[in-house]
Scaffold this motif. Structure first.
Motif, PDB file in Angstrom:
ATOM      1  N   LEU A  36     -16.775   1.616   5.512  1.00 26.04           N
ATOM      2  CA  LEU A  36     -16.153   0.315   5.277  1.00 26.04           C
ATOM      3  C   LEU A  36     -15.051   0.416   4.223  1.00 26.04           C
ATOM      4  CD1 LEU A  36     -16.141  -2.858   5.538  1.00 26.04           C
ATOM      5  CD2 LEU A  36     -17.699  -2.815   3.593  1.00 26.04           C
ATOM      6  N   PHE A  37     -15.349   1.047   3.097  1.00 28.08           N
ATOM      7  CA  PHE A  37     -14.356   1.178   2.036  1.00 28.08           C
ATOM      8  C   PHE A  37     -13.201   2.094   2.453  1.00 28.08           C
ATOM      9  CE2 PHE A  37     -17.367  -0.984  -0.528  1.00 28.08           C
ATOM     10  CZ  PHE A  37     -16.641  -1.528  -1.572  1.00 28.08           C
ATOM     11  N   ARG A  38     -13.482   3.089   3.269  1.00 26.29           N
ATOM     12  CA  ARG A  38     -12.419   3.974   3.742  1.00 26.29           C
ATOM     13  C   ARG A  38     -11.470   3.221   4.674  1.00 26.29           C
ATOM     14  NH1 ARG A  38     -10.951   6.878   7.784  1.00 26.29           N
ATOM     15  NH2 ARG A  38     -12.743   6.431   9.096  1.00 26.29           N
ATOM     16  N   VAL A  39     -12.015   2.410   5.579  1.00 26.65           N
ATOM     17  CA  VAL A  39     -11.193   1.664   6.529  1.00 26.65           C
ATOM     18  C   VAL A  39     -10.423   0.554   5.827  1.00 26.65           C
ATOM     19  CG1 VAL A  39     -11.285   0.121   8.528  1.00 26.65           C
ATOM     20  CG2 VAL A  39     -12.620   2.220   8.512  1.00 26.65           C
ATOM     21  N   VAL A  40     -11.073  -0.166   4.927  1.00 25.71           N
ATOM     22  CA  VAL A  40     -10.409  -1.263   4.223  1.00 25.71           C
ATOM     23  C   VAL A  40      -9.315  -0.729   3.298  1.00 25.71           C
ATOM     24  CG1 VAL A  40     -10.774  -3.070   2.497  1.00 25.71           C
ATOM     25  CG2 VAL A  40     -12.345  -2.842   4.407  1.00 25.71           C
ATOM     26  N   GLY A  41      -9.525   0.414   2.687  1.00 23.10           N
ATOM     27  CA  GLY A  41      -8.540   0.980   1.777  1.00 23.10           C
ATOM     28  C   GLY A  41      -7.360   1.630   2.469  1.00 23.10           C
ATOM     29  N   SER A  42      -7.484   1.918   3.756  1.00 18.38           N
ATOM     30  CA  SER A  42      -6.410   2.575   4.498  1.00 18.38           C
ATOM     31  C   SER A  42      -5.460   1.536   5.086  1.00 18.38           C
ATOM     32  CB  SER A  42      -6.987   3.406   5.639  1.00 18.38           C
ATOM     33  OG  SER A  42      -7.818   4.419   5.150  1.00 18.38           O
ATOM     34  N   ASN A  43      -4.245   1.970   5.318  1.00 18.86           N
ATOM     35  CA  ASN A  43      -3.288   1.158   6.055  1.00 18.86           C
ATOM     36  C   ASN A  43      -2.481   2.089   6.952  1.00 18.86           C
ATOM     37  OD1 ASN A  43      -1.250   2.311   4.450  1.00 18.86           O
ATOM     38  ND2 ASN A  43      -1.345   0.646   2.975  1.00 18.86           N
ATOM     39  N   ARG A  44      -1.431   1.588   7.566  1.00 19.89           N
ATOM     40  CA  ARG A  44      -0.701   2.444   8.505  1.00 19.89           C
ATOM     41  C   ARG A  44       0.126   3.523   7.814  1.00 19.89           C
ATOM     42  NH1 ARG A  44       3.883  -1.688  10.767  1.00 19.89           N
ATOM     43  NH2 ARG A  44       4.867  -2.048   8.752  1.00 19.89           N
ATOM     44  N   THR A  46      -0.987   4.956   4.623  1.00 16.81           N
ATOM     45  CA  THR A  46      -1.886   5.796   3.832  1.00 16.81           C
ATOM     46  C   THR A  46      -3.270   5.802   4.459  1.00 16.81           C
ATOM     47  OG1 THR A  46      -0.697   5.146   1.847  1.00 16.81           O
ATOM     48  CG2 THR A  46      -2.838   6.173   1.539  1.00 16.81           C
ATOM     49  N   THR A  47      -3.819   6.986   4.621  1.00 14.31           N
ATOM     50  CA  THR A  47      -5.184   7.119   5.117  1.00 14.31           C
ATOM     51  C   THR A  47      -6.067   7.582   3.967  1.00 14.31           C
ATOM     52  OG1 THR A  47      -4.351   7.714   7.294  1.00 14.31           O
ATOM     53  CG2 THR A  47      -6.648   8.240   6.825  1.00 14.31           C
ATOM     54  N   PHE A  52     -11.827  10.532  -1.481  1.00 15.69           N
ATOM     55  CA  PHE A  52     -11.236   9.483  -2.318  1.00 15.69           C
ATOM     56  C   PHE A  52     -12.233   8.349  -2.544  1.00 15.69           C
ATOM     57  CE2 PHE A  52      -8.755   5.700  -3.167  1.00 15.69           C
ATOM     58  CZ  PHE A  52      -7.837   6.160  -4.101  1.00 15.69           C
ATOM     59  N   VAL A  53     -12.945   7.950  -1.498  1.00 15.26           N
ATOM     60  CA  VAL A  53     -13.961   6.888  -1.621  1.00 15.26           C
ATOM     61  C   VAL A  53     -15.090   7.360  -2.537  1.00 15.26           C
ATOM     62  CG1 VAL A  53     -15.619   5.479  -0.359  1.00 15.26           C
ATOM     63  CG2 VAL A  53     -13.385   5.914   0.628  1.00 15.26           C
TER      64      VAL A  53
END
Length: 115
Positions: A36-44, A46-47, A52-53
């Motif tokens: 969840l935190f990986r998906v919410v923190g990513s955008n088009r 930055t992955t 990092f999480v």
């Protein structure tokens, strides 16, 4: 963090789950929360990686006990520092703006207010 977790939950967690008096909930084992935190923190552009999480939680979890006692909208961190000697250009600008607003209120038809 407060949107996802209640304040009293995070002090019961640690990254590995180790604690002296009693074991805590291991956050590293919670794969869905990490995802969840990986998906919410990513955008088009930055992955966010799992590493990092992991580093994020390892930094945040030790201070979760301190956050329990904060007021609802109170933040910890940077605060605005006020200069002791005010800048004279700002004061002159404010004084000029105050005179313009006084002129606009006194004679609304004769004086056009600058915008």
């Amino acid at each position: 963090m407060e949107i996802v977790f209640k304040r009293d939950f995070l002090p019961k967690c640690s990254w590995k789950g180790r604690s002296k008096p009693e074991p805590k909930i291991p956050m590293s084992a919670q794969r869905n929360i990490m995802e969840l935190f990986r998906v919410v923190g990513s955008n088009r552009f930055t992955t966010i990686t799992d590493a990092f999480v992991a580093k994020f939680f390892q930094k945040k979890l030790p201070y979760a006990k301190n956050r329990v006692y904060l007021k609802r909208n109170q933040r910890k961190g940077c605060r605005l520092h006020v200069k002791k000697q005010p800048d004279t250009t700002v004061l002159q600008h404010l004084a000029g703006a105050q005179q313009i607003s006084i002129q606009c209120r006194a004679e609304p038809t004769a004086v056009s207010c600058p915008s």
